[in-house]
Motif scaffolding. Sequence first.
Motif, PDB file in Angstrom:
ATOM      1  N   PRO A  50       4.777 -17.617   7.547  1.00  0.00           N
ATOM      2  CA  PRO A  50       4.697 -18.448   8.754  1.00  0.00           C
ATOM      3  C   PRO A  50       4.810 -19.927   8.411  1.00  0.00           C
ATOM      4  O   PRO A  50       4.373 -20.373   7.351  1.00  0.00           O
ATOM      5  N   GLY A  51       5.424 -20.678   9.323  1.00  0.00           N
ATOM      6  CA  GLY A  51       5.545 -22.120   9.137  1.00  0.00           C
ATOM      7  C   GLY A  51       6.792 -22.561   8.405  1.00  0.00           C
ATOM      8  O   GLY A  51       7.111 -23.754   8.381  1.00  0.00           O
ATOM      9  N   GLN A  52       7.537 -21.641   7.798  1.00  0.00           N
ATOM     10  CA  GLN A  52       8.743 -22.011   7.067  1.00  0.00           C
ATOM     11  C   GLN A  52       9.907 -22.266   8.031  1.00  0.00           C
ATOM     12  O   GLN A  52       9.977 -21.683   9.104  1.00  0.00           O
ATOM     13  N   VAL A  53      10.803 -23.147   7.606  1.00  0.00           N
ATOM     14  CA  VAL A  53      12.019 -23.412   8.367  1.00  0.00           C
ATOM     15  C   VAL A  53      13.147 -22.583   7.766  1.00  0.00           C
ATOM     16  O   VAL A  53      13.385 -22.637   6.556  1.00  0.00           O
ATOM     17  N   ILE A  54      13.817 -21.815   8.591  1.00  0.00           N
ATOM     18  CA  ILE A  54      14.874 -20.926   8.105  1.00  0.00           C
ATOM     19  C   ILE A  54      16.152 -21.163   8.890  1.00  0.00           C
ATOM     20  O   ILE A  54      16.137 -21.683  10.010  1.00  0.00           O
TER      21      ILE A  54
ATOM     22  N   TYR B  93      13.729 -14.514  19.042  1.00  0.00           N
ATOM     23  CA  TYR B  93      12.447 -13.825  18.912  1.00  0.00           C
ATOM     24  C   TYR B  93      12.218 -13.461  17.445  1.00  0.00           C
ATOM     25  O   TYR B  93      13.133 -13.001  16.759  1.00  0.00           O
ATOM     26  N   ILE B  94      10.986 -13.664  16.987  1.00  0.00           N
ATOM     27  CA  ILE B  94      10.563 -13.217  15.664  1.00  0.00           C
ATOM     28  C   ILE B  94       9.307 -12.382  15.867  1.00  0.00           C
ATOM     29  O   ILE B  94       8.359 -12.836  16.522  1.00  0.00           O
ATOM     30  N   ASN B  95       9.314 -11.159  15.338  1.00  0.00           N
ATOM     31  CA  ASN B  95       8.192 -10.232  15.592  1.00  0.00           C
ATOM     32  C   ASN B  95       7.960 -10.056  17.095  1.00  0.00           C
ATOM     33  O   ASN B  95       6.817  -9.993  17.561  1.00  0.00           O
ATOM     34  N   ASP B  96       9.040 -10.025  17.885  1.00  0.00           N
ATOM     35  CA  ASP B  96       8.955  -9.865  19.335  1.00  0.00           C
ATOM     36  C   ASP B  96       8.272 -11.046  20.026  1.00  0.00           C
ATOM     37  O   ASP B  96       7.842 -10.924  21.184  1.00  0.00           O
ATOM     38  N   GLN B  97       8.177 -12.182  19.361  1.00  0.00           N
ATOM     39  CA  GLN B  97       7.545 -13.371  19.941  1.00  0.00           C
ATOM     40  C   GLN B  97       8.551 -14.525  19.934  1.00  0.00           C
ATOM     41  O   GLN B  97       9.213 -14.768  18.921  1.00  0.00           O
ATOM     42  N   GLU B  98       8.650 -15.195  21.054  1.00  0.00           N
ATOM     43  CA  GLU B  98       9.662 -16.232  21.197  1.00  0.00           C
ATOM     44  C   GLU B  98       9.356 -17.415  20.293  1.00  0.00           C
ATOM     45  O   GLU B  98       8.224 -17.888  20.206  1.00  0.00           O
TER      46      GLU B  98
ATOM     47  N   ALA C 228      -1.916 -20.232  13.393  1.00  0.00           N
ATOM     48  CA  ALA C 228      -2.768 -21.202  14.079  1.00  0.00           C
ATOM     49  C   ALA C 228      -2.243 -21.502  15.485  1.00  0.00           C
ATOM     50  O   ALA C 228      -3.006 -21.905  16.371  1.00  0.00           O
ATOM     51  N   LYS C 229      -0.938 -21.293  15.694  1.00  0.00           N
ATOM     52  CA  LYS C 229      -0.332 -21.506  17.008  1.00  0.00           C
ATOM     53  C   LYS C 229      -0.270 -20.223  17.826  1.00  0.00           C
ATOM     54  O   LYS C 229       0.363 -20.187  18.881  1.00  0.00           O
ATOM     55  N   GLY C 230      -0.912 -19.168  17.318  1.00  0.00           N
ATOM     56  CA  GLY C 230      -0.971 -17.927  18.088  1.00  0.00           C
ATOM     57  C   GLY C 230       0.008 -16.858  17.659  1.00  0.00           C
ATOM     58  O   GLY C 230       0.056 -15.784  18.261  1.00  0.00           O
ATOM     59  N   PHE C 231       0.792 -17.112  16.608  1.00  0.00           N
ATOM     60  CA  PHE C 231       1.776 -16.136  16.147  1.00  0.00           C
ATOM     61  C   PHE C 231       1.051 -14.941  15.520  1.00  0.00           C
ATOM     62  O   PHE C 231       0.087 -15.091  14.778  1.00  0.00           O
ATOM     63  N   VAL C 232       1.517 -13.728  15.831  1.00  0.00           N
ATOM     64  CA  VAL C 232       0.873 -12.503  15.359  1.00  0.00           C
ATOM     65  C   VAL C 232       1.786 -11.818  14.344  1.00  0.00           C
ATOM     66  O   VAL C 232       2.981 -11.628  14.583  1.00  0.00           O
ATOM     67  N   LEU C 233       1.213 -11.434  13.209  1.00  0.00           N
ATOM     68  CA  LEU C 233       1.959 -10.721  12.170  1.00  0.00           C
ATOM     69  C   LEU C 233       1.950  -9.223  12.454  1.00  0.00           C
ATOM     70  O   LEU C 233       0.988  -8.680  13.003  1.00  0.00           O
TER      71      LEU C 233
END
Length: 540
Positions: free
Chosen positions: A62-66, A80-85, A106-111
């Motif tokens: 998380p947090g990386q720029v790709i 979408y990444i992991n079904d999250q926009e 920290a921004k709510g992203f779920v693994l």
Amino acid sequence: MKKNIIRRMGWTLLFAAVLCSQMTLLTSCKDSDSDGGGTPLITGVRSCDPAKADSLFTKAGPGQVIAIIGQNLNSALKVYINDQEAYFNPTMNTDHSIVVNIPTEAKGFVLTAFDSSLKDEIRVETTHGTATYKFKITAPYPSISRIQAKYPRNAGDEINVFGKNLVDIEKAYFTDILAEELDGIELKEIGGTHVDIPAIETVLKDHHLNSLTNAYETTSQLKFQMPNVPYDTGTLVLECASGITYIPYYRVPGKPVIFMVSSDMPQIGETLVITGREFVQVESVKYGDVTLTPEQFTVSASEDSIYVDFAQKPTVGSGNQLTVTTPGGTVTSDRFYDHTTILTTFDGDATDNGWGPNCSFVNSGTADGQYAWINVESEGQQWWGQMVYFRKDWNGNSFALSDNIPDTATADEVYFAVNVFSESDYNNGSFWGYIRYMFQPIGDAENQYDIQVAWESYEDQIAQFEGTVLGDVNGQAPTGRWYRHVLPLSKFNCYKGKTYAEIKNVGLNQFRLQSINQSTTRGKVDVKFDNARVIYIPKD
């Protein structure tokens, strides 16, 4: 389904986007954007680090720029990444690439490690179709702290493994290569004779925000049945999506390991805690000329901690090592109860300057003798409070500094240490009192250190300290029990940047610990000090 949309892009992401865009234009099959119409296709993911721009990868944290690489990716509507926009900058969207900052937890992203309904996938929706690509967002790096199981360890026995971030396990096995042979090398593929672990059960997966590091981590416990391992010593290896972790394996009790000793010079009545692993059937704990037998200490059920109700000091000159002995071997921790490090025990081995308001001195009623005591029931605003103020003698001599510290040690590794028992209002979020430190070398002016107070509102008495008042080596300050407070000598200008050899040349003529309260709020100050000393804590 929980979604997270990053709503604005900072300058860092903008710079990365420009860089990624330039790189992908140079490496793409076409030289210009198309006007759409073709089916979108994702062919890979690249880093925006120029040093890694030529390599594709299938997982990131998380947090990386790709940079999402492919064909017909122009006119993207959503990513979408992991079904999250996830947010992307439409102006940097080309036919061949999309630059995306992977959202953070920290921004709510779920693994997916913590929600199996989500997909390990990047999905790009465009005006002319949708493209998907298998991609893993990894949890933090894993680590194994200990194995718990009965000895000897035979096929079919239950094995429990404890650690951090033991999720997304891709492969688990034993190898006959010893763990010490793997230390310090880059782990890509571990050889040796492998014995696979066919099934692992997750007993505990406590994913939470660590308040000290402000990062998410997972407290983990795994369980499996011991396979038929033909060797008596080797290594247990877990290959997780975010990396490889390992720990020594022994069929019979292995040699114990000490990670940490809670104090180098505990107070009589203090609980000394020895943490490590392989504390199996501990036969003795020894320091100096004191040997403790099993009825004089307690070993935790997890066999990773030993608790000693410290009741006897070693004799001066009897050695400064602490030793734990088990059937698996002996392990030693140096610099334990090293009398040469002591500046004063407040028992007549140094001279009280006698300045007022002076602290009081109380007989502990134990072999520890006297302790110094700053005691103010309700301390208001003042800049000159009670103090512990000592010099070696009135002849101007320096306190003797130990020869058992490496001359090359830095001022960041050499600490003023003192045993503390506090029942004060320090660190409670409303009382802003603290301890002022003064160290005076031979023939030099005072060198003072105050813990820094950042006032958010002095009028409303809202502030933050740079650290913990009277904190231990982990930044904690327990109340109602003895513990070791430490402060690096690099906090003082007379020692900052120097080696220990240079610190000894500078010397130490006087030291002072003084109660200060620059705020208007009142609070209780009740803190006892004993065994002031200068010690060595090497950097990891």
